[in-house]
Design a protein around this motif. Structure first.
Motif, PDB file in Angstrom:
ATOM      1  N   VAL A 103     -31.612 -19.579  -1.451  1.00 22.84           N
ATOM      2  CA  VAL A 103     -31.225 -18.183  -1.656  1.00 22.84           C
ATOM      3  C   VAL A 103     -30.436 -18.012  -2.942  1.00 22.84           C
ATOM      4  O   VAL A 103     -30.544 -16.996  -3.639  1.00 22.84           O
ATOM      5  CB  VAL A 103     -30.416 -17.686  -0.435  1.00 22.84           C
ATOM      6  N   THR A 104     -29.666 -19.018  -3.273  1.00 26.76           N
ATOM      7  CA  THR A 104     -28.790 -18.869  -4.447  1.00 26.76           C
ATOM      8  C   THR A 104     -29.500 -19.278  -5.732  1.00 26.76           C
ATOM      9  O   THR A 104     -28.880 -19.314  -6.786  1.00 26.76           O
ATOM     10  CB  THR A 104     -27.530 -19.721  -4.280  1.00 26.76           C
ATOM     11  N   ARG A 105     -30.764 -19.600  -5.650  1.00 30.32           N
ATOM     12  CA  ARG A 105     -31.489 -19.981  -6.872  1.00 30.32           C
ATOM     13  C   ARG A 105     -31.879 -18.712  -7.647  1.00 30.32           C
ATOM     14  O   ARG A 105     -33.046 -18.340  -7.712  1.00 30.32           O
ATOM     15  CB  ARG A 105     -32.717 -20.800  -6.484  1.00 30.32           C
ATOM     16  N   VAL A 106     -30.869 -18.051  -8.183  1.00 27.62           N
ATOM     17  CA  VAL A 106     -31.107 -16.801  -8.905  1.00 27.62           C
ATOM     18  C   VAL A 106     -30.674 -17.016 -10.349  1.00 27.62           C
ATOM     19  O   VAL A 106     -29.666 -17.679 -10.603  1.00 27.62           O
ATOM     20  CB  VAL A 106     -30.286 -15.650  -8.288  1.00 27.62           C
ATOM     21  N   GLU A 107     -31.419 -16.437 -11.278  1.00 31.54           N
ATOM     22  CA  GLU A 107     -31.102 -16.680 -12.688  1.00 31.54           C
ATOM     23  C   GLU A 107     -29.745 -16.131 -13.080  1.00 31.54           C
ATOM     24  O   GLU A 107     -29.021 -16.716 -13.875  1.00 31.54           O
ATOM     25  CB  GLU A 107     -32.152 -16.034 -13.606  1.00 31.54           C
ATOM     26  N   SER A 108     -29.408 -15.000 -12.512  1.00 28.54           N
ATOM     27  CA  SER A 108     -28.221 -14.313 -13.001  1.00 28.54           C
ATOM     28  C   SER A 108     -26.928 -15.079 -12.699  1.00 28.54           C
ATOM     29  O   SER A 108     -25.875 -14.735 -13.222  1.00 28.54           O
ATOM     30  CB  SER A 108     -28.136 -12.923 -12.380  1.00 28.54           C
ATOM     31  N   LEU A 109     -26.999 -16.106 -11.887  1.00 24.66           N
ATOM     32  CA  LEU A 109     -25.773 -16.819 -11.520  1.00 24.66           C
ATOM     33  C   LEU A 109     -25.584 -18.043 -12.398  1.00 24.66           C
ATOM     34  O   LEU A 109     -26.518 -18.829 -12.625  1.00 24.66           O
ATOM     35  CB  LEU A 109     -25.857 -17.283 -10.066  1.00 24.66           C
ATOM     36  N   SER A 110     -24.358 -18.194 -12.860  1.00 19.99           N
ATOM     37  CA  SER A 110     -24.037 -19.422 -13.583  1.00 19.99           C
ATOM     38  C   SER A 110     -23.899 -20.547 -12.560  1.00 19.99           C
ATOM     39  O   SER A 110     -23.627 -20.286 -11.381  1.00 19.99           O
ATOM     40  CB  SER A 110     -22.722 -19.246 -14.341  1.00 19.99           C
ATOM     41  N   PRO A 111     -24.096 -21.806 -12.966  1.00 19.59           N
ATOM     42  CA  PRO A 111     -24.018 -22.913 -11.992  1.00 19.59           C
ATOM     43  C   PRO A 111     -22.684 -22.934 -11.256  1.00 19.59           C
ATOM     44  O   PRO A 111     -22.648 -23.202 -10.045  1.00 19.59           O
ATOM     45  CB  PRO A 111     -24.168 -24.152 -12.877  1.00 19.59           C
ATOM     46  N   GLU A 112     -21.636 -22.575 -11.940  1.00 20.52           N
ATOM     47  CA  GLU A 112     -20.325 -22.600 -11.290  1.00 20.52           C
ATOM     48  C   GLU A 112     -20.252 -21.566 -10.172  1.00 20.52           C
ATOM     49  O   GLU A 112     -19.868 -21.859  -9.041  1.00 20.52           O
ATOM     50  CB  GLU A 112     -19.256 -22.311 -12.342  1.00 20.52           C
ATOM     51  N   LEU A 113     -20.684 -20.370 -10.538  1.00 13.66           N
ATOM     52  CA  LEU A 113     -20.679 -19.300  -9.535  1.00 13.66           C
ATOM     53  C   LEU A 113     -21.580 -19.668  -8.364  1.00 13.66           C
ATOM     54  O   LEU A 113     -21.261 -19.412  -7.205  1.00 13.66           O
ATOM     55  CB  LEU A 113     -21.154 -17.981 -10.150  1.00 13.66           C
ATOM     56  N   ARG A 114     -22.714 -20.286  -8.706  1.00 17.62           N
ATOM     57  CA  ARG A 114     -23.651 -20.664  -7.654  1.00 17.62           C
ATOM     58  C   ARG A 114     -22.975 -21.604  -6.649  1.00 17.62           C
ATOM     59  O   ARG A 114     -23.109 -21.460  -5.439  1.00 17.62           O
ATOM     60  CB  ARG A 114     -24.875 -21.328  -8.267  1.00 17.62           C
ATOM     61  N   GLY A 115     -22.225 -22.553  -7.196  1.00 16.22           N
ATOM     62  CA  GLY A 115     -21.508 -23.480  -6.316  1.00 16.22           C
ATOM     63  C   GLY A 115     -20.522 -22.752  -5.426  1.00 16.22           C
ATOM     64  O   GLY A 115     -20.460 -22.967  -4.199  1.00 16.22           O
ATOM     65  N   GLN A 116     -19.743 -21.874  -6.032  1.00 12.88           N
ATOM     66  CA  GLN A 116     -18.770 -21.093  -5.242  1.00 12.88           C
ATOM     67  C   GLN A 116     -19.473 -20.315  -4.139  1.00 12.88           C
ATOM     68  O   GLN A 116     -19.038 -20.295  -2.986  1.00 12.88           O
ATOM     69  CB  GLN A 116     -18.042 -20.105  -6.160  1.00 12.88           C
TER      70      GLN A 116
END
Lengths: 959, 959
Positions: free
Chosen positions: A133-146
């Motif tokens: 679900v979090t595999r979205v382009e708009s998210l930076s890897p850091e944000l994705r982790g959070q």
């Protein structure tokens, strides 16, 4: 993609003999018509063929506490209706119809349109799902982790089992594993888990504002294989849908409302159907748009959006909402359904095969036997269920009550020619025999009001002509049995289709009124037997005179002064006299003397008190069923046993005060009540022989009565809405009644026909219902446990109760009169006729919104009611004149009056006010049933409500 | 464009002293809180300042009968709610909340967006209007002509006056002018015309399918000057809006639904506001979009769109929906409003100027007098209204009933030291004096339960100490008056703010229970006076003995056998004796002899019957008010006079049977009930002088009681929701009570304080309500007709009723006991405490959706109820012990218990379960009233409901 076509199940279902999918249209909560929303019950959905998809449990988890203490909390859940967590009160709200704001639905649509849509996602755990679900382009890897960490955080559920408030914000440093374990335990212990049917799936909506997001993040996931996603949901269920709605903070409760919108969407059966089959984003949005097309909109100025609407008793049919491909499939495959719907539409008795004339002698009887024979073994096997045990207890008590009361009344009516003993014996013999042989074994045979009335008339007739009653009655019985056999042979029972509600109501109202009149009359009669002592009344004073020296009768008379009132004041010329009460006086060898010796004070008023107490107590207990107090088991028990409890209360009061109220007369030994007769009635007695021929005339009248009484009950019991599987047996039933008529006449027992009330109570105690699977859902009515055993056991027990005599003699008669009043009032208040009479007293603006009143002008409704009142008045007058014995003929006349009403009322009006007769039914296609429908802007709005089957109207007493 | 700013009216309105715009928030239909939807009443809208636009009547005319017989028919109408013409039934449906389908609104929007929009159209007649509307390019001149002819065609309205079905499709060749005339006459005779307020305007929506149109034709017109457009509308009203929705045939009921959508839009207050001020198409569409933003959406699968929702009791506030420019105007101009809202929000007694301490001796009293003096003339002038006449009749009967019942009880309690005569005289004198002098002249003074209880305790105390009762009582009265004056001087009445609902309910419940206990107890006592004659009981037999030769007392005694029971069996050695009843025997010069001479049979049970009859009859009549039967005038009359009618029924029954039931004792002449005393009580009598000092102790207790009883009633009467204009006078009222205390003690009359029930009934009978202007609208509560005259007249009449004695002596005591039971039960059932006790018996899922239960955990609710039950139990125990006389102190203790509850319950919980005390109120801003509001997804949904003022809880008996 596998698509199970809903039309298929329906075809399968239609192989059952009387399996008519009417439940969806039901709305009146009559005994046979449990409201059937598009519930998740297996049987129901199979029958309806609308849906076989698993039930969906939807949960809304909200992200709260931004920015300090982010956590997920469950704030709402949906199965059919919405339940909201009352945070402060720490409880789930009552289930209610969800209401949404339109903007939240539109915002949801645009968020989904721009967001991530994964259909048939192969994730096998929450971790995999979150990664996808979090595999979205708009998210930076850091944000994705959070974000991933946040999504994996365990949500807080309100713990319903322990009833404690959720320990939100608790900061106990417990181990994570402990918590996880506790959480899983809670998941399993959740009471909802037991309620939901096996195979149920979960859908989770996660919504909330998340400060570190720059733009909204929406995701909709349909899992390929449903998997349990840890403690994501409150109940441990495999999840199928997952919806994520996050975004930067915005004004108001945007995400909360959007989350609710998503949850409500998912809980919609039609949206579920579509989204399970959607193959891309376009399908998903199309399903949402289809939902929007069909929503109901309430204007803001006239409706408080915070008001909660309780679950409606009647849900709209989902048939209409089927997508076109479904409808196309249904169309050709459902000719049977169409005809069934049509039947409902016209509100008719099913003109089923049971009521089709074969044209052969005894053809109907033979067909009945053929139809019922294959069910015979199952008629006993189907009884192996715990429910039958409580049904037996309930119906046994009702039967015994009936036997006692009717026995008492019969003793009154026939001057002791019959009594309680005959009543018990006859009920047991006739009832058991009927249960074994009859076509409709759910029927309970009993003495009924009309037959009692006729018996009374017959008795006074034979007294007027100085006839020996029982032999005369025997001949009447023989003739009635003969006539009934002729009716069976000629298949006359098919005529029951002419018994419309008009006839049923006229019949029922007359009988109810007779009950009420008799109960009150007998009560008032007691005040003659036990006069009230007014000051200055002439019933004062009583002496006990001993036959001593100087004290004898002649002296008594001699000393009575002639110049004064001869009762009030008698000078005593007696020496040996005392003030002993009469019983003791007699015991002492004296003689009670004086006008006051035969009066028993206080009895009249105490009887009245007992009468009123038992009546009002029974009425009140009946109302307990619909009150909010006590668990439903207690309420049902109290209302089911209302008359038994009322009798017990009356007996208790009477025993407590110990007054000499008149009690039920019961024989001390097992022999006929009439002294000096054997069990077999002699065929002639002292009557001239030709009376045995003349008896044919009253027998003809009685035959009409028996036919009507029996068949009206049979029609009511075999109504379509009870969904009986094993079919009716009108001819066979009448045949049994005829045979039993002969038997009871020979033995001098009362006559028996089917008793509506108690039979309905019997069926009601045997109803099969689906378990309610979702909060707020009402259980679905599935049918009746059709078998012969309960009735049989009831009557065997009744027979054994003959030996209850030592107990029964403590029952005061006023209590029985009170119960009879209750039965009359309850019967009268249950028919539609009474509702229409009440309308006469209501100003038009206060009248309830009855469908009837939407379609028939008020003046026409009142005219119909007035005609019924006049008919009833005429019947009453006839019953009170010497011509009373012909009143069965007049009852038959009701059918004629109803026929004549065709000239006064249009078929449409009759359809609403009554039912249609066979000919009218045929006439409708030509005439056009609803001319107003040619105008587009008229009544088609309530078309759905219109086609609901009518609930059974006669629904009396114990039920 | 003229814009009247809504904020301006509000400023004007706020100059009235207590004009608090709370109506909009009301929802409980208590006596003072009529539901106030944003109704069209002038006063209301002035007070609220939301809208001064005229009321709009909207009518939907549909074009039906295409293609053969085109005609316009009215099929629906709207003012606040929708009424639909039931075509077949020929009647208007009950008013209901309109429901729309979303697509119809969207279709309407696009049709309007492409169509013709004329704002401020100068047309002066239907012809001009039609010409303007049909000036569309797409129409050929021929079609335009056809369309114009069609639009000028007279529509068919359902004729409500004659009640006949509309003669649609009639082909009588009547002259057009005749028809037109008849139509205009109907327009004028329309009953709706009288209902609608002056200045109302009409809006007409014309919709339908028209085969010759190639494309849809939409037009929206706002007329510059409203004009009557012939017989376009059912009611003769000037039209302001005109909406045309025509087009080629399309599937389903498209135009019907679109027309309904347009009508519903126009009936929305906010849309109306916007569209009256719209200057172009853009504004119109913006208003429509604003409407769409706020609609409530019901999901299709869970709600049957054909179900009709009855008008809600509580409509959402329109404040929230005001456009921003309106809100901005309101903001700064309304500081007073904000504080008033705030007060509501906390559900407090208004800490208004009446309850603010001045700090000077008698400061409060002086202020009260100053505040009330200017109103004094108007207190008489305001009474000149017909309503006051019926109020006088109603309250007079209630007062007399009270005087009779309390007089009877007082006679019982004081062993005849006081009686009915004193009760009448005292009520009249004290009541009239209070009405003339008091601060709150709506108060009705009466004997009350607590004071009666205390008087009984005082009497038994003085009997125990062998005191002369009336002189002792005089001293108690003198001391009480003194203490009360001290309380007035020290402005103790400001302490009433500590009397929260907890105290009120404890007080009320105790008094109600005492009523119930006393009524039942006295009834059962009658069975000792009039024993029931059981078989074998010893009360049998009575002789009349003449003092003739050989018959004398000694002989009687001598012949009594010693070896047997000396009562049951006495051998008579008498010659001259008879069986004459005792009264006649005495008359004849004889002597009644025997154990049965003093028993009167049948009286006990008959008394019980009378008792139950009057109780249940009064209860039933009270329920008639909310039944559907009879016109509302009849219902109101029956329920208002329920106790009077029940007394009359009881007397009638008693007179009919003529039994010697115990009757009300009334003096035959105008002198004190206690024989041998004058009207003035002697100051010492036979008591030692020091008792006049010792009387101060009981007087202290009585002062507490009087203070509480008086002030709790005063608090209830002066609640904000009654919208009293002339202010309260807590100090002045107490001063009056003190003075009257002195007067009644000197004269030996009963003591009087304000009676809650009867005062509330008084206020209720004087309520001013707006006329319901629209079908389905509930009348708005405007205030109370505050004046002194009704009370004064009531008490003058009561005084004159002293001469009713010859009539009053026919009232049987059991009937009065029944009425007392009724008063107790009615009072007990009206308090919230009882509702919470009932919750204890309900399974959680059956509990009603009370706001209380949404915000307080069930266990906490039950704990609070349990504490109240324990307090009540303790009070009851104290009342039953020898320490009973200190029970007023214990009542005061309730305030202390309530204070201690702060340690158990949080302020939020207390806010819902009770009210807040002054300190708690202050503590709330710091603590934060609703911590859960910090979580977005919680309870803010019912924020609107939360701020409604609490309805008065104590609402007893006659009301």
């Amino acid at each position: 993609m596998e698509m199970k076509l809903p039309g298929q199940e329906e075809f399968e279902a239609s192989s059952a003999p009387r399996n008519i999918p009417s439940g969806e249209l039901d709305s009146n909560p009559g005994p046979g018509t449990g409201p059937s929303p598009d519930g998740p019950s297996d049987t129901e959905s199979k029958e309806l063929g609308v849906r076989k998809d698993p039930l969906l449990f939807i949960q809304l988890n909200e992200l709260l506490g931004w920015p300090q203490a982010l956590e997920w909390r469950e704030t709402g859940r949906w199965v059919l209706f919405e339940e909201k967590l009352e945070v402060a009160a720490g409880r789930w709200s009552a289930p209610h119809v969800p209401t949404l704001a339109l903007p939240s639905l539109q915002k949801l649509r645009s968020l989904l349109a721009e967001g991530l849509v994964l259909l048939d996602c192969p994730a096998q755990s929450l971790l995999e799902l979150v990664e996808q679900v979090t595999r979205v382009e708009s998210l930076s890897p850091e944000l994705r982790g959070q974000l991933q960490a946040l999504l994996l955080q365990r949500p807080q559920h309100y713990n319903q089992t322990t009833g404690t408030r959720p320990c939100w914000g608790s900061t106990h440093p417990r181990k994570a594993s402990d918590k996880e374990e506790a959480s899983l335990r809670e998941q399993y212990q959740n009471p909802l888990r037991q309620k939901l049917p096996p195979g149920a799936e979960a859908g989770t909506v996660l919504a909330g504002e998340l400060g570190f997001l720059a733009q909204p993040l929406g995701a909709f996931v349909r899992l390929r294989d449903p998997v349990v996603l840890g403690s994501l949901t409150e109940v441990s269920l495999p999840s199928r849908f997952f919806c994520l709605l996050l975004g930067p903070p915005m004004l108001g409760k945007g995400y909360h409302e959007m989350g609710r919108a998503a949850a409500v969407l998912l809980s919609d059966p039609q949206f579920q159907w579509s989204v399970r089959r959607a193959s891309n984003l376009h399908d998903l949005l199309a399903a949402l748009d289809a939902f929007l097309e069909e929503v109901t909109v309430l204007p803001p100025g006239r409706w408080d959006p915070t008001a909660r609407i309780p679950p409606p008793k009647c849900l709209p049919s989902q048939h209409k909402r089927l997508p076109s491909q479904q409808r196309e499939i249904r169309g050709p495959s459902g000719p049977r359904l169409t005809s069934a719907e049509d039947r409902h539409r016209h509100g008719l008795h099913a003109p089923s095969q049971e009521l089709q004339r074969t044209g052969r002698l005894f053809g109907g009887l033979i067909q009945d036997v053929r139809r019922k024979a294959p069910w015979y073994p199952s008629d006993f096997l189907d009884a192996l269920h715990l429910q039958c045990f409580s049904a037996v207890l309930y119906i046994y008590l009702a039967t015994v009550t009936n036997a006692i009361t009717f026995g008492g009344l019969l003793g009154d009516a026939t001057d002791g020619a019959q009594g309680v003993l005959e009543s018990f014996l006859g009920t047991a013999v006739a009832g058991a025999a009927f249960c074994l042989m009859a076509g409709q074994p759910l029927t309970i045979l009993s003495s009924t009001g009309p037959v009692l009335v006729f018996e009374r008339l017959l008795f006074s007739f034979s007294r007027d002509y100085s006839l020996d009653y029982l032999p005369f009655r025997l001949w009447v019985g023989i003739w009635v049995a003969t006539f009934c056999l002729v009716l069976v042979a000629t298949e006359a029972s098919v005529l029951v289709r002419y018994f419309t509600r008009f006839t049923e109501e006229g019949f029922c109202a007359l009988i109810s009124l007779i009950f009420i009149y008799d109960a009150v009359g007998k009560m008032l009669n007691l005040t003659h037997t036990y006069p009230i002592q007014k000051p200055g009344s002439s019933t004062y004073g009583c002496l006990c005179q001993y036959p001593g020296p100087g004290g004898n009768d002649s002296q008594w008379i001699r000393t009575r002064p002639k110049d004064r009132d001869d009762i009030v004041s008698m000078d005593l010329g007696l020496i040996n006299a005392s003030l002993l009460p009469p019983p003791e006086c007699t015991q002492q060898g004296g003689q009670p003397r004086g006008p006051g010796c035969h009066t028993v004070p206080d009895i009249a008023f105490f009887s009245l008190l007992l009468f009123l107490t038992s009546f009002f107590f029974a009425m009140a207990l009946k109302c307990v069923k619909t009150s909010r107090f006590f668990p439903s088991v207690v309420r049902k028990g109290l209302s089911d046993f209302s008359s038994v409890l009322a009798i017990l209360l009356g007996c208790g009061l009477d025993a407590f005060l110990g007054l000499a109220t008149p009690k039920l007369m019961v024989p001390r030994e097992f022999k006929p009540t009439l002294p000096g007769r054997g069990w077999l009635v002699s065929p002639f007695g002292t009557n001239p022989w030709w009376w045995s021929v003349a008896a044919a005339l009253p027998a003809l009248l009685l035959s009409i009565l028996i036919f009507m009484d029996q068949q009206i009950t049979a029609v009511i019991l075999n109504r379509v809405e009870y969904r009986l599987q094993k079919g009716a047996g009108f001819h066979l039933d009448l045949f049994c009644v005829a045979v039993l008529m002969l038997l009871t006449s020979v033995l001098g027992l009362p006559w028996y026909v089917s008793a509506t009330v108690i039979s309905l109570a019997h069926m009601d105690s045997l109803r099969r219902e689906s378990r309610a699977c979702a909060p707020g859902e009402l259980p679905n009515f599935l049918g009746i446990r059709e078998q012969r055993l309960t009735g049989l056991v009831v009557f065997i027990l009744t027979g054994a109760s003959i030996f209850l005599a030592p107990v029964l003699k403590f029952i005061p008669m006023p209590v029985l009169y009170g119960i009879f009043l209750y039965m009359g009032v309850a019967a009268l208040s249950s028919i539609q006729f009474t509702k229409r009479v009440k309308l006469l007293l209501m100003p038009a603006k206060h009248q309830p919104d009855l469908l009837l009143l939407r379609h028939v002008p008020l003046t026409r409704v009142h005219l119909f009611t007035a005609i019924q009142l006049v008919c009833l008045g005429l019947l009453w007058i006839i019953k009170s004149t010497p011509a009373a014995i012909i009143f069965p003929l007049m009852l038959l006349g009701l059918v004629g009056v109803r026929k004549a009403l065709e000239r006064v009322f249009s078929p449409q009006e009759l359809l609403w006010l009554d039912e249609l007769m066979p000919e009218e039914e045929r006439s409708i296609p030509e005439k056009g049933l609803e001319p107003e429908h040619s105008f587009s802007g008229s009544d088609s709005e309530d078309s759905e409500l219109m086609y609901q089957p009518k609930a059974p109207e006669i629904n009396i007493s114990v039920n």
